[in-house]
Design an enzyme around this catalytic site. Structure first.
Site, PDB file in Angstrom:
ATOM      1  N   SER A  86      99.284  26.047  41.522  1.00 40.90           N
ATOM      2  CA  SER A  86      99.682  25.898  40.106  1.00 40.90           C
ATOM      3  C   SER A  86     101.220  25.956  39.879  1.00 40.90           C
ATOM      4  O   SER A  86     101.669  25.900  38.791  1.00 40.90           O
ATOM      5  CB  SER A  86      99.032  26.966  39.567  1.00 40.90           C
ATOM      6  N   THR A 188     101.967  29.990  36.070  1.00 42.38           N
ATOM      7  CA  THR A 188     103.336  29.726  36.030  1.00 42.38           C
ATOM      8  C   THR A 188     104.027  30.797  36.567  1.00 42.38           C
ATOM      9  O   THR A 188     103.441  32.163  36.626  1.00 42.38           O
ATOM     10  CB  THR A 188     104.100  29.560  34.805  1.00 42.38           C
ATOM     11  N   THR A 206     106.544  25.514  37.097  1.00 41.47           N
ATOM     12  CA  THR A 206     104.976  25.489  37.064  1.00 41.47           C
ATOM     13  C   THR A 206     104.767  24.070  37.276  1.00 41.47           C
ATOM     14  O   THR A 206     105.461  23.202  37.057  1.00 41.47           O
ATOM     15  CB  THR A 206     104.416  25.972  35.670  1.00 41.47           C
ATOM     16  N   ARG A 216     102.530  14.914  29.748  1.00 39.72           N
ATOM     17  CA  ARG A 216     102.596  16.201  29.077  1.00 39.72           C
ATOM     18  C   ARG A 216     103.506  16.945  29.608  1.00 39.72           C
ATOM     19  O   ARG A 216     103.718  17.427  30.797  1.00 39.72           O
ATOM     20  CB  ARG A 216     101.051  16.851  29.260  1.00 39.72           C
ATOM     21  N   THR A 239     103.237  32.807  30.426  1.00 37.00           N
ATOM     22  CA  THR A 239     102.327  31.919  31.171  1.00 37.00           C
ATOM     23  C   THR A 239     101.158  31.656  30.190  1.00 37.00           C
ATOM     24  O   THR A 239     101.178  32.504  29.318  1.00 37.00           O
ATOM     25  CB  THR A 239     101.843  32.626  32.533  1.00 37.00           C
ATOM     26  N   GLY A 240     100.174  30.655  30.664  1.00 38.15           N
ATOM     27  CA  GLY A 240      99.049  30.609  29.786  1.00 38.15           C
ATOM     28  C   GLY A 240      99.440  29.163  29.259  1.00 38.15           C
ATOM     29  O   GLY A 240      99.885  28.530  29.620  1.00 38.15           O
TER      30      GLY A 240
HETATM   31  N1  ASP Z   1     102.169  27.707  30.760  1.00 33.43           N
HETATM   32  C1  ASP Z   1     102.058  26.724  31.534  1.00 33.43           C
HETATM   33  C2  ASP Z   1     101.742  25.347  30.949  1.00 33.43           C
HETATM   34  O1  ASP Z   1     101.144  25.169  29.900  1.00 33.43           O
HETATM   35  C3  ASP Z   1     100.809  26.778  32.511  1.00 33.43           C
HETATM   36  C4  ASP Z   1     100.329  28.358  32.869  1.00 33.43           C
HETATM   37  O2  ASP Z   1     101.258  29.187  32.800  1.00 33.43           O
HETATM   38  O3  ASP Z   1      99.146  28.621  32.966  1.00 33.43           O
HETATM   39  O4  ASP Z   1     102.270  24.317  31.562  1.00 33.43           O
END
Ligand code: ASP
Length: 331
Positions: A86, A188, A206, A216, A239-240
């Site tokens: 990731s 991330t 990330t 994107r 993160t997320g």
């Molecule tokens: N925040 C990251 C994104 O949207 C992904 C993640 O942290 O899970 O690209």
């Protein structure tokens, strides 16, 4: 060695000061905010892989190094791990089979640098730092970012890893795009640190959401969304699901809340509450969303909060390097 001994001594004193200085009334609490018993240095980072990243960052912090060098060095450990699915070139691809990377960095002077949708480069965080230090700009994307990286001596790596090809071909069978909460197809490494001089920096990197549309860009390379640092206040990273973090200018919000007097924990909780409210108002299902924030302030206090269970973060301070489960909204 001497430095380290002094550092341990100072940290122990600071920790003792914090323990014996627990405020009893609101007024005392206010006083403590004005004259904080500072615990420094400190580095915190997202997810379990933060433990390994913190280790490297701490080596710099413990030798009175700069927070900026610590966070760059720390997140590079994860970027460079090709088994990490990731972050970095080992990350999962977009729906066209490209691994596209997002990263940003911010220092104590509000110097910022960012790259988005960058391909073929092992350490996007170092390219982000080069954008910060060597260009008149703050963000480069796609081919332009790649050209710049090459001009700065970064190596253009070939292709994507075998696992990525396999995963992508498998995904193409259904082509179903539904980023889920706590399903390991995105994450991330966000890292924020305060060094022994009390200066803050942060780094965030990330490969984004797996099978995203080509082009994107998430929150992670966006200063104010995936990362924010204010040397007068503290720092936050996220993160997320990036779209949700961007929607509330997440990390800038967390830092502003701390400026208004919230602890890092309260600030993270309030930012998550905002996401929850907005998600409900938009008629979306909260269960489909995961966002986690982590934050630190000038006292060396830290906090974290997320939408639903499953998020953890790593804290390295004078008590050692520890993985902590974040508290969450959806109980
Ligand atoms: N925040 C990251 C994104 O949207 C992904 C993640 O942290 O899970 O690209």
């Amino acid at each position: 060695m001497e430095n380290r001994r002094n550092f341990i001594k100072t940290s122990a004193l600071a920790a003792a000061a914090v323990l014996t200085n627990i405020p009893k009334t609101k007024a005392e609490e206010k006083q403590q905010q004005i004259k904080p018993a500072t615990v420094k240095p400190i580095v915190i980072s997202t997810w379990k892989f933060g433990i390994g990243a913190n280790e490297e960052a701490w080596k710099i912090l413990a030798n009175n190094g700069k927070a900026l060098d610590a966070v760059e060095t720390g997140v590079k450990v994860i970027e460079g791990n090709m088994n990490e699915r990731s972050v970095g070139l080992g990350g999962r691809p977009d729906r066209d089979g490209h691994v596209t990377l997002d990263a940003c960095i911010m220092d104590e002077f509000a110097n910022i640098g960012s790259v988005a949708c960058l391909e073929h480069i092992k350490h996007p965080i170092s390219v982000a730092r080069a954008v910060m230090e060597k260009t008149p700009h703050v963000m480069l994307v796609g081919d332009g970012a790649l050209q710049f990286a090459i001009s700065q001596g970064f190596t253009k790596e070939k292709g994507v890893v075998e696992e990525t090809q396999k995963d992508w071909k498998e995904w193409l069978k259904t082509s179903n795009y539904k980023p889920q909460a706590n399903i390991e197809n995105h994450d991330t490494i966000g890292m924020i640190a305060m060094d022994s001089n009390g200066n803050f920096s942060g780094a965030c990197t990330t490969s984004g959401l797996a099978y995203k549309m080509h082009g994107r860009v998430g929150d992670s390379p966006i200063i104010g969304a995936g990362l924010y640092v204010d040397n007068e206040v503290g720092a936050a990273t996220a993160t997320g699901h990036g779209e949700e973090v961007i929607r509330i200018a997440g990390c800038h919000s967390v830092v502003e809340l701390m400026r208004q007097g919230r602890t890092p924990q309260q600030a993270c909780e309030e930012a998550v509450a905002r996401i929850v409210r907005i998600t409900k108002n938009r008629g979306k299902n909260l269960k489909d969303i995961q966002v986690g924030f982590i934050a630190i302030n000038q006292n060396g206090q830290y906090g974290a909060y997320c939408v639903q269970s499953g998020f953890n973060f790593a804290v390295y301070n004078e008590v050692g390097n520890n993985l902590i489960n974040s508290d969450f909204y959806m109980k």
